[in-house]
Write a protein that holds these residues in place. Sequence first.
Motif, PDB file in Angstrom:
ATOM      1  N   ALA A 128       0.834  -1.210   0.000  1.00 49.21           N
ATOM      2  CA  ALA A 128       0.000   0.000   0.000  1.00 49.21           C
ATOM      3  C   ALA A 128       0.864   1.254   0.000  1.00 49.21           C
ATOM      4  CB  ALA A 128      -0.926  -0.004   1.213  1.00 49.21           C
ATOM      5  N   PHE A 129       1.920   1.249   0.779  1.00 46.21           N
ATOM      6  CA  PHE A 129       2.853   2.381   0.847  1.00 46.21           C
ATOM      7  C   PHE A 129       3.460   2.657  -0.524  1.00 46.21           C
ATOM      8  CE2 PHE A 129       7.246   3.815   1.303  1.00 46.21           C
ATOM      9  CZ  PHE A 129       7.110   4.927   2.126  1.00 46.21           C
ATOM     10  N   ALA A 130       3.970   1.622  -1.159  1.00 53.09           N
ATOM     11  CA  ALA A 130       4.621   1.781  -2.471  1.00 53.09           C
ATOM     12  C   ALA A 130       3.625   2.244  -3.531  1.00 53.09           C
ATOM     13  CB  ALA A 130       5.270   0.459  -2.891  1.00 53.09           C
ATOM     14  N   GLY A 131       2.453   1.634  -3.553  1.00 50.78           N
ATOM     15  CA  GLY A 131       1.460   1.991  -4.556  1.00 50.78           C
ATOM     16  C   GLY A 131       0.981   3.423  -4.422  1.00 50.78           C
ATOM     17  N   LEU A 132       0.719   3.835  -3.212  1.00 56.88           N
ATOM     18  CA  LEU A 132       0.200   5.176  -2.973  1.00 56.88           C
ATOM     19  C   LEU A 132       1.236   6.247  -3.288  1.00 56.88           C
ATOM     20  CD1 LEU A 132      -2.243   6.742  -1.845  1.00 56.88           C
ATOM     21  CD2 LEU A 132      -1.181   6.564   0.391  1.00 56.88           C
ATOM     22  N   LEU A 133       2.419   6.108  -2.733  1.00 52.53           N
ATOM     23  CA  LEU A 133       3.425   7.149  -2.934  1.00 52.53           C
ATOM     24  C   LEU A 133       3.946   7.183  -4.365  1.00 52.53           C
ATOM     25  CD1 LEU A 133       5.347   7.191   0.447  1.00 52.53           C
ATOM     26  CD2 LEU A 133       3.512   8.665  -0.344  1.00 52.53           C
ATOM     27  N   ARG A 134       3.944   6.057  -5.033  1.00 51.10           N
ATOM     28  CA  ARG A 134       4.361   6.037  -6.440  1.00 51.10           C
ATOM     29  C   ARG A 134       3.421   6.868  -7.300  1.00 51.10           C
ATOM     30  NH1 ARG A 134       3.024   1.224  -9.722  1.00 51.10           N
ATOM     31  NH2 ARG A 134       3.211   2.053 -11.795  1.00 51.10           N
ATOM     32  N   LYS A 135       2.134   6.690  -7.089  1.00 54.48           N
ATOM     33  CA  LYS A 135       1.137   7.433  -7.881  1.00 54.48           C
ATOM     34  C   LYS A 135       1.147   8.921  -7.535  1.00 54.48           C
ATOM     35  CE  LYS A 135      -1.114   3.772  -9.665  1.00 54.48           C
ATOM     36  NZ  LYS A 135      -1.621   3.532 -10.952  1.00 54.48           N
TER      37      LYS A 135
END
Length: 188
Positions: A128-135
């Motif tokens: 969730a951390f990676a997906g959110l901050l990437r976008k």
Amino acid sequence: MLRQRDIKRMFSYSSIEHMGIATFAFGLGGATATYGALLHMLMHSLTKSSIFFTVGHACQMHRTQEIARIKGLLNEDSFVGWALMLGAMALAGLPPFGIFTSEFLILTATIKDVPLLMPFILVGLGVAFAGLLRKVQYMVSGDVPSYFRPIQAARTPVILHMVLVVVLAFYMPDFLNKWFQTAVELLK
């Protein structure tokens, strides 16, 4: 969250993730996990209301909800850009925001009561951390597109909710702490 192209839908899936964390904590039981779950629900609701105000502004500015078409927020409207970035950091559970505190309590209870579940919750939080901050990183950086249209952003609700999320991470008012403690006792 990783595959979403619509900004509002991505943050809606983020809400599902956070309610999953709260449900996980309630499932663990015990005072620490239950207190952490209640705190997590409060922090999530304050953070998410700030985020959705900001997302609404970004969508109006770019005339779309499509993540790929929202970019350059820091360069054109730094308030909206920073509000989106800080809100995403808060949702990702980074300090000094309240979600960090609630997730820390939940992780502490997990280590104490059911350590075998720790890898699962950590993987979920990491994805969730990676997906959110990437976008979000893509949306706040880059050049301002030609179709960008400035608007007057409503700053007060965004600032008020984010200040509450930071303050409650460090200071829990006595009335709120007592309310949480009473709820923990009732849920035992």
